[in-house]
Design a protein around this motif. Structure first.
Motif, PDB file in Angstrom:
ATOM      1  N   GLY A 298      93.073  71.003 -74.963  1.00 24.33           N
ATOM      2  CA  GLY A 298      92.791  69.630 -75.341  1.00 24.33           C
ATOM      3  C   GLY A 298      93.784  69.092 -76.344  1.00 24.33           C
TER       4      GLY A 298
ATOM      5  N   PRO B 145      83.351  68.488 -78.691  1.00 27.94           N
ATOM      6  CA  PRO B 145      83.580  67.428 -77.702  1.00 27.94           C
ATOM      7  C   PRO B 145      84.550  66.387 -78.258  1.00 27.94           C
ATOM      8  CG  PRO B 145      81.414  67.179 -78.693  1.00 27.94           C
ATOM      9  CD  PRO B 145      82.004  68.451 -79.237  1.00 27.94           C
ATOM     10  N   PHE B 146      85.151  65.647 -77.355  1.00 31.97           N
ATOM     11  CA  PHE B 146      86.090  64.603 -77.785  1.00 31.97           C
ATOM     12  C   PHE B 146      85.399  63.434 -78.447  1.00 31.97           C
ATOM     13  CE2 PHE B 146      88.822  66.507 -74.468  1.00 31.97           C
ATOM     14  CZ  PHE B 146      89.880  66.822 -75.275  1.00 31.97           C
TER      15      PHE B 146
ATOM     16  N   ARG C 216      81.407  61.266 -79.186  1.00 32.01           N
ATOM     17  CA  ARG C 216      79.950  61.327 -79.170  1.00 32.01           C
ATOM     18  C   ARG C 216      79.446  60.808 -77.831  1.00 32.01           C
ATOM     19  NH1 ARG C 216      76.229  60.079 -84.148  1.00 32.01           N
ATOM     20  NH2 ARG C 216      74.333  60.845 -83.227  1.00 32.01           N
ATOM     21  N   PRO C 217      78.525  61.545 -77.182  1.00 30.60           N
ATOM     22  CA  PRO C 217      78.020  61.079 -75.899  1.00 30.60           C
ATOM     23  C   PRO C 217      77.256  59.760 -76.043  1.00 30.60           C
ATOM     24  CG  PRO C 217      76.890  63.090 -76.623  1.00 30.60           C
ATOM     25  CD  PRO C 217      77.950  62.772 -77.629  1.00 30.60           C
TER      26      PRO C 217
ATOM     27  N   VAL D  79      80.324  64.293 -84.040  1.00 34.59           N
ATOM     28  CA  VAL D  79      80.022  65.094 -82.847  1.00 34.59           C
ATOM     29  C   VAL D  79      79.638  66.509 -83.262  1.00 34.59           C
ATOM     30  CG1 VAL D  79      81.531  63.756 -81.322  1.00 34.59           C
ATOM     31  CG2 VAL D  79      82.446  65.729 -82.537  1.00 34.59           C
TER      32      VAL D  79
ATOM     33  N   ALA E   8      92.185  67.976 -71.034  1.00 35.68           N
ATOM     34  CA  ALA E   8      90.791  68.416 -71.081  1.00 35.68           C
ATOM     35  C   ALA E   8      89.933  67.159 -70.996  1.00 35.68           C
ATOM     36  CB  ALA E   8      90.491  69.193 -72.359  1.00 35.68           C
ATOM     37  N   GLU E   9      88.782  67.254 -70.352  1.00 32.73           N
ATOM     38  CA  GLU E   9      87.946  66.079 -70.152  1.00 32.73           C
ATOM     39  C   GLU E   9      86.815  65.941 -71.156  1.00 32.73           C
ATOM     40  OE1 GLU E   9      86.649  65.635 -66.136  1.00 32.73           O
ATOM     41  OE2 GLU E   9      88.637  66.096 -65.341  1.00 32.73           O
ATOM     42  N   SER E  10      86.202  67.047 -71.555  1.00 32.71           N
ATOM     43  CA  SER E  10      84.987  66.901 -72.341  1.00 32.71           C
ATOM     44  C   SER E  10      85.049  67.550 -73.723  1.00 32.71           C
ATOM     45  CB  SER E  10      83.795  67.465 -71.577  1.00 32.71           C
ATOM     46  OG  SER E  10      84.014  68.823 -71.261  1.00 32.71           O
ATOM     47  N   LEU E  11      85.857  68.588 -73.903  1.00 29.46           N
ATOM     48  CA  LEU E  11      85.908  69.248 -75.204  1.00 29.46           C
ATOM     49  C   LEU E  11      87.277  69.814 -75.460  1.00 29.46           C
ATOM     50  CD1 LEU E  11      85.807  72.642 -74.922  1.00 29.46           C
ATOM     51  CD2 LEU E  11      83.528  72.098 -74.168  1.00 29.46           C
ATOM     52  N   TRP E  12      87.496  70.153 -76.721  1.00 32.31           N
ATOM     53  CA  TRP E  12      88.743  70.830 -77.077  1.00 32.31           C
ATOM     54  C   TRP E  12      88.405  72.109 -77.828  1.00 32.31           C
ATOM     55  CZ3 TRP E  12      90.213  71.524 -82.210  1.00 32.31           C
ATOM     56  CH2 TRP E  12      89.580  70.734 -83.168  1.00 32.31           C
TER      57      TRP E  12
ATOM     58  N   ARG F 174      71.169  57.890 -74.141  1.00 32.52           N
ATOM     59  CA  ARG F 174      70.528  57.907 -72.809  1.00 32.52           C
ATOM     60  C   ARG F 174      69.427  56.911 -72.722  1.00 32.52           C
ATOM     61  NH1 ARG F 174      70.231  64.271 -71.307  1.00 32.52           N
ATOM     62  NH2 ARG F 174      72.336  64.693 -71.867  1.00 32.52           N
TER      63      ARG F 174
END
Length: 116
Positions: free
Chosen positions: A27, A109-110, A112-113, A56, A33-37, A116
């Protein structure tokens, strides 16, 4: 596949990290990288971070030595292959109080999600 050799991993310099060498394994500047490093921090004897939080979650795994992780709830000593998870916004400080270097794997993660 993206391979990063440890001896070629790019170094980075986070604020408030003292007597520590930090490198990225995946990452950011280490590759896609898409979701984390992933990174590895080497804490020299006496090395530490100040008490700070991130937006995060963070996951730490001790690869070698002993690292003390302090939060507002207390402190725990982690030894080789022990791990911990810090929640978003949870303040933490790291300390190497031993006389030997310690190594810590960091997974983060890169961003914060989304709620929902």
């Amino acid at each position: 596949m993206n391979v990063t050799r440890f001896d070629e991993a790019p170094e980075y310099f986070p604020a408030n990290h003292v007597l520590m060498r930090c490198v990225r394994l995946q990452g950011h500047e280490a590759g896609p990288a898409e979701s984390l490093w992933l990174g590895v921090s080497t804490l020299e004897p006496g090395g530490y971070t100040t008490m700070d939080a991130s937006s995060v979650e963070k996951h730490y795994v001790v690869l070698a030595g002993e690292v003390c992780v302090a939060t507002d709830d207390g402190e725990v000593a982690l030894r080789t292959f022990d791990s911990c998870r810090l929640a978003p916004g949870e303040r933490r400080a790291l300390h190497n109080r031993s006389g030997r270097p310690a190594q810590l794997l960091l997974a983060m993660p890169f961003a914060r999600p989304a709620p929902r």
